[in-house]
Design a protein around this motif. Structure first.
Motif, PDB file in Angstrom:
ATOM      1  N   ARG A 140       0.830  -1.203   0.000  1.00 53.92           N
ATOM      2  CA  ARG A 140       0.000   0.000   0.000  1.00 53.92           C
ATOM      3  C   ARG A 140       0.863   1.251   0.000  1.00 53.92           C
ATOM      4  O   ARG A 140       0.568   2.233  -0.697  1.00 53.92           O
ATOM      5  CB  ARG A 140      -0.928  -0.011   1.218  1.00 53.92           C
ATOM      6  CG  ARG A 140      -2.098  -0.980   1.099  1.00 53.92           C
ATOM      7  CD  ARG A 140      -3.151  -0.686   2.143  1.00 53.92           C
ATOM      8  NE  ARG A 140      -2.648  -0.856   3.499  1.00 53.92           N
ATOM      9  CZ  ARG A 140      -2.669  -1.998   4.174  1.00 53.92           C
ATOM     10  NH1 ARG A 140      -3.165  -3.086   3.604  1.00 53.92           N
ATOM     11  NH2 ARG A 140      -2.207  -2.067   5.406  1.00 53.92           N
ATOM     12  N   ARG A 141       1.944   1.249   0.793  1.00 53.84           N
ATOM     13  CA  ARG A 141       2.837   2.407   0.827  1.00 53.84           C
ATOM     14  C   ARG A 141       3.484   2.606  -0.540  1.00 53.84           C
ATOM     15  O   ARG A 141       3.601   3.730  -1.028  1.00 53.84           O
ATOM     16  CB  ARG A 141       3.912   2.219   1.903  1.00 53.84           C
ATOM     17  CG  ARG A 141       3.402   2.429   3.312  1.00 53.84           C
ATOM     18  CD  ARG A 141       4.567   2.706   4.251  1.00 53.84           C
ATOM     19  NE  ARG A 141       5.511   1.602   4.287  1.00 53.84           N
ATOM     20  CZ  ARG A 141       5.482   0.628   5.177  1.00 53.84           C
ATOM     21  NH1 ARG A 141       4.537   0.600   6.103  1.00 53.84           N
ATOM     22  NH2 ARG A 141       6.374  -0.339   5.145  1.00 53.84           N
ATOM     23  N   TRP A 142       3.938   1.510  -1.153  1.00 52.22           N
ATOM     24  CA  TRP A 142       4.595   1.631  -2.458  1.00 52.22           C
ATOM     25  C   TRP A 142       3.608   2.107  -3.518  1.00 52.22           C
ATOM     26  O   TRP A 142       3.924   2.973  -4.327  1.00 52.22           O
ATOM     27  CB  TRP A 142       5.190   0.289  -2.854  1.00 52.22           C
ATOM     28  CG  TRP A 142       5.985   0.394  -4.115  1.00 52.22           C
ATOM     29  CD1 TRP A 142       5.595   0.055  -5.361  1.00 52.22           C
ATOM     30  CD2 TRP A 142       7.310   0.901  -4.240  1.00 52.22           C
ATOM     31  NE1 TRP A 142       6.593   0.316  -6.269  1.00 52.22           N
ATOM     32  CE2 TRP A 142       7.652   0.834  -5.598  1.00 52.22           C
ATOM     33  CE3 TRP A 142       8.240   1.399  -3.322  1.00 52.22           C
ATOM     34  CZ2 TRP A 142       8.882   1.255  -6.075  1.00 52.22           C
ATOM     35  CZ3 TRP A 142       9.468   1.810  -3.798  1.00 52.22           C
ATOM     36  CH2 TRP A 142       9.784   1.744  -5.144  1.00 52.22           C
ATOM     37  N   ASP A 143       2.391   1.550  -3.499  1.00 53.37           N
ATOM     38  CA  ASP A 143       1.384   1.983  -4.462  1.00 53.37           C
ATOM     39  C   ASP A 143       1.049   3.451  -4.266  1.00 53.37           C
ATOM     40  O   ASP A 143       0.830   4.182  -5.239  1.00 53.37           O
ATOM     41  CB  ASP A 143       0.119   1.138  -4.315  1.00 53.37           C
ATOM     42  CG  ASP A 143       0.306  -0.276  -4.844  1.00 53.37           C
ATOM     43  OD1 ASP A 143       1.299  -0.508  -5.555  1.00 53.37           O
ATOM     44  OD2 ASP A 143      -0.545  -1.130  -4.547  1.00 53.37           O
ATOM     45  N   GLY A 144       1.013   3.896  -3.014  1.00 55.22           N
ATOM     46  CA  GLY A 144       0.740   5.305  -2.757  1.00 55.22           C
ATOM     47  C   GLY A 144       1.837   6.191  -3.294  1.00 55.22           C
ATOM     48  O   GLY A 144       1.568   7.249  -3.886  1.00 55.22           O
ATOM     49  N   ALA A 145       3.099   5.781  -3.107  1.00 53.47           N
ATOM     50  CA  ALA A 145       4.231   6.562  -3.613  1.00 53.47           C
ATOM     51  C   ALA A 145       4.203   6.624  -5.136  1.00 53.47           C
ATOM     52  O   ALA A 145       4.478   7.670  -5.730  1.00 53.47           O
ATOM     53  CB  ALA A 145       5.544   5.944  -3.130  1.00 53.47           C
ATOM     54  N   THR A 146       3.865   5.495  -5.772  1.00 52.13           N
ATOM     55  CA  THR A 146       3.783   5.469  -7.227  1.00 52.13           C
ATOM     56  C   THR A 146       2.665   6.376  -7.721  1.00 52.13           C
ATOM     57  O   THR A 146       2.828   7.123  -8.695  1.00 52.13           O
ATOM     58  CB  THR A 146       3.541   4.035  -7.722  1.00 52.13           C
ATOM     59  OG1 THR A 146       4.588   3.184  -7.249  1.00 52.13           O
ATOM     60  CG2 THR A 146       3.491   3.979  -9.235  1.00 52.13           C
ATOM     61  N   SER A 147       1.517   6.338  -7.038  1.00 52.08           N
ATOM     62  CA  SER A 147       0.383   7.168  -7.435  1.00 52.08           C
ATOM     63  C   SER A 147       0.720   8.648  -7.343  1.00 52.08           C
ATOM     64  O   SER A 147       0.380   9.430  -8.239  1.00 52.08           O
ATOM     65  CB  SER A 147      -0.828   6.845  -6.547  1.00 52.08           C
ATOM     66  OG  SER A 147      -1.913   7.690  -6.854  1.00 52.08           O
ATOM     67  N   VAL A 148       1.405   9.037  -6.254  1.00 48.93           N
ATOM     68  CA  VAL A 148       1.803  10.436  -6.090  1.00 48.93           C
ATOM     69  C   VAL A 148       2.698  10.871  -7.234  1.00 48.93           C
ATOM     70  O   VAL A 148       2.533  11.950  -7.811  1.00 48.93           O
ATOM     71  CB  VAL A 148       2.515  10.633  -4.737  1.00 48.93           C
ATOM     72  CG1 VAL A 148       3.212  11.992  -4.683  1.00 48.93           C
ATOM     73  CG2 VAL A 148       1.520  10.516  -3.593  1.00 48.93           C
ATOM     74  N   PHE A 149       3.668  10.009  -7.572  1.00 48.69           N
ATOM     75  CA  PHE A 149       4.606  10.377  -8.627  1.00 48.69           C
ATOM     76  C   PHE A 149       3.908  10.457  -9.983  1.00 48.69           C
ATOM     77  O   PHE A 149       4.145  11.398 -10.754  1.00 48.69           O
ATOM     78  CB  PHE A 149       5.754   9.374  -8.697  1.00 48.69           C
ATOM     79  CG  PHE A 149       6.783   9.743  -9.728  1.00 48.69           C
ATOM     80  CD1 PHE A 149       7.799  10.628  -9.431  1.00 48.69           C
ATOM     81  CD2 PHE A 149       6.710   9.224 -11.013  1.00 48.69           C
ATOM     82  CE1 PHE A 149       8.727  11.001 -10.384  1.00 48.69           C
ATOM     83  CE2 PHE A 149       7.640   9.595 -11.979  1.00 48.69           C
ATOM     84  CZ  PHE A 149       8.655  10.484 -11.657  1.00 48.69           C
ATOM     85  N   VAL A 150       3.061   9.479 -10.291  1.00 49.34           N
ATOM     86  CA  VAL A 150       2.389   9.474 -11.586  1.00 49.34           C
ATOM     87  C   VAL A 150       1.536  10.727 -11.756  1.00 49.34           C
ATOM     88  O   VAL A 150       1.506  11.340 -12.830  1.00 49.34           O
ATOM     89  CB  VAL A 150       1.533   8.202 -11.744  1.00 49.34           C
ATOM     90  CG1 VAL A 150       0.628   8.302 -12.965  1.00 49.34           C
ATOM     91  CG2 VAL A 150       2.422   6.972 -11.867  1.00 49.34           C
ATOM     92  N   SER A 151       0.842  11.130 -10.692  1.00 51.56           N
ATOM     93  CA  SER A 151       0.001  12.329 -10.790  1.00 51.56           C
ATOM     94  C   SER A 151       0.835  13.585 -10.980  1.00 51.56           C
ATOM     95  O   SER A 151       0.384  14.555 -11.601  1.00 51.56           O
ATOM     96  CB  SER A 151      -0.870  12.456  -9.539  1.00 51.56           C
ATOM     97  OG  SER A 151      -0.072  12.680  -8.382  1.00 51.56           O
ATOM     98  N   ALA A 152       2.075  13.584 -10.452  1.00 49.73           N
ATOM     99  CA  ALA A 152       2.940  14.758 -10.568  1.00 49.73           C
ATOM    100  C   ALA A 152       3.780  14.756 -11.841  1.00 49.73           C
ATOM    101  O   ALA A 152       4.343  15.790 -12.206  1.00 49.73           O
ATOM    102  CB  ALA A 152       3.867  14.840  -9.347  1.00 49.73           C
ATOM    103  N   ALA A 153       3.887  13.602 -12.514  1.00 48.18           N
ATOM    104  CA  ALA A 153       4.815  13.459 -13.635  1.00 48.18           C
ATOM    105  C   ALA A 153       4.630  14.494 -14.747  1.00 48.18           C
ATOM    106  O   ALA A 153       5.617  15.031 -15.265  1.00 48.18           O
ATOM    107  CB  ALA A 153       4.735  12.041 -14.200  1.00 48.18           C
ATOM    108  N   PRO A 154       3.386  14.813 -15.168  1.00 51.46           N
ATOM    109  CA  PRO A 154       3.254  15.826 -16.230  1.00 51.46           C
ATOM    110  C   PRO A 154       3.850  17.179 -15.823  1.00 51.46           C
ATOM    111  O   PRO A 154       4.506  17.834 -16.640  1.00 51.46           O
ATOM    112  CB  PRO A 154       1.736  15.920 -16.430  1.00 51.46           C
ATOM    113  CG  PRO A 154       1.220  14.590 -15.994  1.00 51.46           C
ATOM    114  CD  PRO A 154       2.084  14.205 -14.827  1.00 51.46           C
ATOM    115  N   ARG A 155       3.624  17.570 -14.581  1.00 51.22           N
ATOM    116  CA  ARG A 155       4.190  18.839 -14.109  1.00 51.22           C
ATOM    117  C   ARG A 155       5.712  18.760 -14.061  1.00 51.22           C
ATOM    118  O   ARG A 155       6.412  19.711 -14.430  1.00 51.22           O
ATOM    119  CB  ARG A 155       3.638  19.164 -12.725  1.00 51.22           C
ATOM    120  CG  ARG A 155       4.141  20.473 -12.155  1.00 51.22           C
ATOM    121  CD  ARG A 155       3.708  20.627 -10.715  1.00 51.22           C
ATOM    122  NE  ARG A 155       4.152  21.897 -10.158  1.00 51.22           N
ATOM    123  CZ  ARG A 155       4.305  22.135  -8.866  1.00 51.22           C
ATOM    124  NH1 ARG A 155       4.054  21.176  -7.989  1.00 51.22           N
ATOM    125  NH2 ARG A 155       4.699  23.312  -8.435  1.00 51.22           N
TER     126      ARG A 155
END
Length: 219
Positions: A20-35
């Motif tokens: 869950r922690r890893w998935d959360g970290a991945t989700s945060v990064f993916v959402s920020a990637a375009p910026r």
């Protein structure tokens, strides 16, 4: 950039909580990637180099102690900005070495107003938290070590303290960033540190930042 490939470079979580922690970290990064890609592209003006910078930001994020990161978007934006500036400065250094001595410009024409705004926003947020939660000496050690990779020996020379003490202060700073109380911050002190930090990041001349941090730590 293929996040699945990058994910494979690291050990897989072994329990549900880690997953869950890893998935959360991945989700945060993916959402920020375009910026993050936009930041890299504005600084470097090259799609391939911008993608490389975002990939390196992912690796830094994957290795980071995310439990002490108060604002993941600010952390990711600041990391991307620093990496892109490093790439730009490296390319400029190679050009200057072959073309002749460096002649400083009054303005950096390679940085757009949007990039400057992104950079200031990320730094402003991070500096605000450091001022609110850390003592001057903790802040000095943390910035020199975590933002600019200073060796502990050099930190001890600048701040006139032992290397072991410097290591303890970094650990203490991490704890205080995660759990410390917020203190009122002087607007003037905040602006001064943001301005000095940005100047150091942009030019690579850290003397002014060293002087400011050492003076604050000695009070």
């Amino acid at each position: 950039m293929n996040l699945l490939e990058l994910h494979g470079d690291h050990a897989q979580p072994t329990d549900d909580r880690s997953i869950r922690r890893w998935d959360g970290a991945t989700s945060v990064f993916v959402s920020a990637a375009p910026r993050l890609f936009a930041i890299g592209l504005r600084v470097l003006h090259d799609v391939g180099e911008a993608e490389d910078v975002v990939q390196e930001t992912w690796l830094r994020w994957a290795r980071a102690d995310r439990s002490v990161v108060i604002s993941p978007p600010a952390f990711l934006a600041l990391t991307t900005t620093r990496l892109a500036i490093n790439v730009a400065q490296s390319a400029r250094w190679r050009r200057e070495t072959s073309a002749g001595p460096y002649l400083p410009e009054t303005t950096d024409r390679s940085v757009s107003p949007e990039t400057a705004a992104e950079r200031c926003e990320a730094v402003d947020t991070a500096i605000q938290l450091l001022l609110e939660r850390l003592t001057p000496v903790e802040r000095a050690v943390y910035l020199l070590r975590m933002a600019f990779d200073y060796p502990y020996r050099r930190i001890s020379e600048i701040l006139r303290l032992g290397e072991d003490h410097a290591r303890q202060l970094v650990r203490r700073a991490r704890d205080h960033l995660a759990n410390g109380r917020r203190h009122q911050v002087s607007t003037a002190a905040h602006r001064r540190l943001v301005r000095t930090f940005l100047a150091a990041a942009q030019t690579g001349d850290l003397a002014g930042l060293e002087e400011l941090l050492a003076a604050d730590a000695a009070r």
